[in-house]
Motif scaffolding. Sequence first.
Motif, PDB file in Angstrom:
ATOM      1  N   GLY A  37      58.207  55.493  47.443  1.00 12.40           N
ATOM      2  CA  GLY A  37      59.315  55.183  46.533  1.00 12.40           C
ATOM      3  C   GLY A  37      59.937  53.824  46.803  1.00 12.40           C
ATOM      4  N   MET A  38      59.997  53.430  48.070  1.00 13.92           N
ATOM      5  CA  MET A  38      60.530  52.103  48.403  1.00 13.92           C
ATOM      6  C   MET A  38      59.628  51.012  47.833  1.00 13.92           C
ATOM      7  N   LEU A  39      58.306  51.176  47.939  1.00 15.25           N
ATOM      8  CA  LEU A  39      57.391  50.198  47.359  1.00 15.25           C
ATOM      9  C   LEU A  39      57.559  50.148  45.843  1.00 15.25           C
ATOM     10  N   ILE A  40      57.724  51.295  45.218  1.00 12.13           N
ATOM     11  CA  ILE A  40      57.932  51.334  43.770  1.00 12.13           C
ATOM     12  C   ILE A  40      59.211  50.587  43.411  1.00 12.13           C
ATOM     13  N   LYS A  55      48.521  59.263  56.328  1.00  9.67           N
ATOM     14  CA  LYS A  55      49.423  60.040  57.160  1.00  9.67           C
ATOM     15  C   LYS A  55      50.743  59.276  57.198  1.00  9.67           C
ATOM     16  N   GLY A  56      51.820  59.957  56.871  1.00 13.40           N
ATOM     17  CA  GLY A  56      53.133  59.363  57.029  1.00 13.40           C
ATOM     18  C   GLY A  56      53.679  58.565  55.865  1.00 13.40           C
ATOM     19  N   ILE A  57      52.958  58.447  54.769  1.00 12.07           N
ATOM     20  CA  ILE A  57      53.464  57.717  53.592  1.00 12.07           C
ATOM     21  C   ILE A  57      53.832  58.773  52.546  1.00 12.07           C
ATOM     22  N   ASP A  58      55.061  59.258  52.627  1.00 16.21           N
ATOM     23  CA  ASP A  58      55.478  60.290  51.686  1.00 16.21           C
ATOM     24  C   ASP A  58      55.762  59.679  50.315  1.00 16.21           C
ATOM     25  N   PRO A  59      55.606  60.452  49.256  1.00 12.68           N
ATOM     26  CA  PRO A  59      55.793  59.917  47.909  1.00 12.68           C
ATOM     27  C   PRO A  59      57.230  59.518  47.590  1.00 12.68           C
ATOM     28  N   GLU A  71      63.094  51.110  57.035  1.00 12.94           N
ATOM     29  CA  GLU A  71      63.451  51.985  58.162  1.00 12.94           C
ATOM     30  C   GLU A  71      62.357  53.001  58.479  1.00 12.94           C
ATOM     31  N   GLU A  72      61.680  53.511  57.469  1.00 14.79           N
ATOM     32  CA  GLU A  72      60.640  54.518  57.666  1.00 14.79           C
ATOM     33  C   GLU A  72      59.473  53.992  58.506  1.00 14.79           C
ATOM     34  N   PHE A  73      59.283  52.690  58.531  1.00 21.59           N
ATOM     35  CA  PHE A  73      58.279  52.064  59.400  1.00 21.59           C
ATOM     36  C   PHE A  73      58.939  51.500  60.658  1.00 21.59           C
TER      37      PHE A  73
END
Length: 153
Positions: free
Chosen positions: A48-51, A39-43, A115-117
């Motif tokens: 994308g940030m992790l990539i 939940k909450g980890i959009d692609p 920021e997303e987290f």
Amino acid sequence: MGVLYDYFRAPSVADVCRHMSERDASSPVPEVFDGFELKGIDPSVTLGMLIAFSADQEWSVGLVNERVIWPEGRDQDTEYGGPWASVLNDRVRDVLADIPADRVSALAERWAAIEEFSGRGDVVLLRELMADFTTLAVHAREHGESLYCWSCL
């Protein structure tokens, strides 16, 4: 209420679309395809940030290159609330599969600060999630499969 995201591997776009059509668009995880629920980890952005961090490059909008494959045409319908199925670029699979174990801690700390987290991501949880993504990506590559995302509001 957040958006649900399930990540999985599958042999083909046709297999995913067939599942979606035949099973009332229910998530194929874990009953049909190997994967995990989130939940909450959009692609596009959060994953994308992790990539971007893993590939040592700047994040950009098209980095993950997610493409909606089901339902056809619904990606343009602003009233439709899902579910959707999308395929991720195979480069994403390969970047995830190639994350070396000695980089996981540093990548998880950097990822937790996005920021997303809200800059307060749980590093331990994100390390475990990275292991899930890496394992899924390795298995997908070994079987000549792509990574997919099922999502719903």
